[in-house]
Design an enzyme around this catalytic site. Structure first.
Site, short mmCIF file in Angstrom:
data_model
loop_
_atom_site.label_atom_id
_atom_site.label_comp_id
_atom_site.label_asym_id
_atom_site.label_seq_id
_atom_site.Cartn_x
_atom_site.Cartn_y
_atom_site.Cartn_z
N TYR A 56 0.82 -1.21 0.00
CA TYR A 56 0.00 0.00 0.00
C TYR A 56 0.85 1.26 0.00
CZ TYR A 56 -4.42 -2.43 0.36
OH TYR A 56 -5.52 -3.19 0.08
N ASP A 114 16.87 3.19 7.38
CA ASP A 114 16.02 2.80 8.51
C ASP A 114 15.06 3.93 8.86
OD1 ASP A 114 14.90 1.84 10.82
OD2 ASP A 114 16.75 1.84 11.99
N ALA A 144 5.67 -1.91 7.54
CA ALA A 144 5.51 -3.26 8.08
C ALA A 144 6.91 -3.83 8.23
CB ALA A 144 4.67 -4.12 7.15
N TYR A 242 -5.11 -12.17 13.46
CA TYR A 242 -4.80 -10.81 13.03
C TYR A 242 -5.36 -9.77 14.00
CZ TYR A 242 -3.50 -6.96 10.07
OH TYR A 242 -2.91 -5.81 9.60
#
Length: 405
Positions: A56, A114, A144, A242
């Site tokens: 996304y 990072d 993520a 989840y």
């Protein structure tokens, strides 16, 4: 020159190499799928996308460039090509996105490093200050990650995908070495010790909030600044692993962070902070979650082409961010781009197929060809129009940050 023929080599849903030409064509197809905006903004909005190279976040970057005419910065963490291995797919997707942005006259800088670190935040702030007028209009957060190093303490936190309280058994979809689909039952042990806290620390709202505070501290937030963290809720079929599991705790923290930021940004710059609940998609992150592969394959089997791809969802989100249409918020203050997925009639059929799914029946219930191809496309394979028998250059350089578009 580092040209060679690249064939897909994989271990389950993880591919060892990626295909530069396939990644490039995939990005071009995504851009071409974005409808042109009705008008041209008076000033190109300055945007920061944290997590810009995949899933996304990639869709947010391409839709923002093609639809909203943004300029700004994308941050991601990708591996360069070596003599033995190709670069990661996100490396090639970023190079292709940068090339398209230049071709369309968009000024977009991509930084590889990072996103959790303060050094990256300083680098981004410096760029906004000297190159983008010192004011940021939008920040989209789409990270993520398996781990995060706390900038204050140096402690490394690790995220896990585990249920909370009890072991969880679920059906899942796998493919054997010959590409044949198999439905298996797997058991995931529950979170132990500080698993939940560590996952929340990596995948919750702490880093998103740190980005906002860092940029606000440098006086870089424009009047009316908006920020969105991308999230997911999903079906009751996957809730135990989840939404009700460790990752769900992190997502709840993300939503809590959005409410806190929204309360502060309003009086500060007339700004907004929300989460965007997106619909299901095949991503490198989602394929690692037990049951998700089966669920998404069944969902596609039910919806066919009515399944809304990420690029279409993020196009709608940019319309809301730029005021082309009003924010569509639920009672919790979240943008909802998943109504097509969670429609009760759709979920009823998916649930029926889930209950009926076995190795013998799965081919008639899920769109396996589509799902298999979607996984391959994550790495630049199975993209229509690409000659996979031809040698391709793998030593693609990272986009030059000095190019102004």
């Amino acid at each position: 020159m580092s040209e060679r023929v690249i064939a897909p080599r994989n271990r389950g849903f993880l591919f060892l190499d990626s295909h530069p030409a396939g990644c490039e064509r995939l990005v071009e197809d995504m851009w071409a799928g974005v409808p042109a905006a009705a008008g041209t903004p008076d000033r190109a909005p300055v945007a920061l996308i944290v997590g810009s190279s995949a899933g996304y976040g990639l869709a947010a970057t391409i839709a923002g460039l093609a639809r909203a005419g943004i300029r700004g910065i994308g941050v991601c963490f990708e591996k360069a090509p070596t003599e033995r291995r190709t670069a990661t797919a996100g490396w090639y997707r970023t190079a292709a996105t940068a090339a398209l942005a230049r071709r369309h006259g968009r000024e977009m800088v991509f930084l590889n490093g990072d996103a959790f670190s303060d050094s990256m935040k300083n680098q981004v702030a410096d760029l906004i200050e000297r190159r983008f007028g010192g004011r940021l209009d939008h920040l989209i957060y789409s990270v993520a990650a398996p781990r995060r190093t706390d900038p204050d303490t140096g402690r490394v936190y690790t995220s896990v995908l585990k249920p909370i309280g009890e072991p969880h058994r679920t059906k899942t979809l796998v493919f054997d070495d010959h590409g044949a689909a198999e439905v298996k039952e797997v058991e995931t042990r529950p979170a132990e010790g500080d698993d939940t806290y560590q996952t929340l620390t990596v995948m919750g709202g702490a880093d998103w909030e740190r980005w906002i505070e860092h940029l606000a501290g440098r006086d870089l937030l424009a009047d009316g600044f908006t920020t969105v963290a991308l999230s997911y809720i999903g079906s009751a079929l996957t809730a135990a692993i989840y939404r009700q599991g460790t990752i769900g705790t992190a997502k709840a923290h993300l939503e809590q962070t959005a409410r806190s930021l929204d309360e502060r940004l309003g009086p500060f710059v007339g700004g907004r902070a929300v989460t965007s609940v997106n619909g299901a998609a095949v991503t490198q992150s989602s394929t690692a979650i037990p049951g998700i592969a089966l669920y998404v394959g069944l969902l596609r089997g039910v919806l066919g082409d009515a399944l809304v791809p990420p690029i279409a969802q993020l196009t709608e989100l940019w319309d809301q961010l730029t005021g082309a249409r009003p924010f569509g918020l639920d009672g919790e203050g979240r943008v909802r781009l998943d109504s097509w997925e969670l429609d009760p009639a759709v979920q009823e059929v998916v649930t029926e197929r889930w209950n009926a799914a076995t190795t013998d029946t799965i081919a008639g219930l899920a769109d396996l060809d589509w799902f298999r191809a979607e996984v391959e496309r994550l790495y630049g394979f199975a993209v229509p129009g690409v000659d996979y028998a031809a040698p391709v250059e793998t030593a693609v350089p990272w986009p030059d940050a000095g190019h102004t578009g």
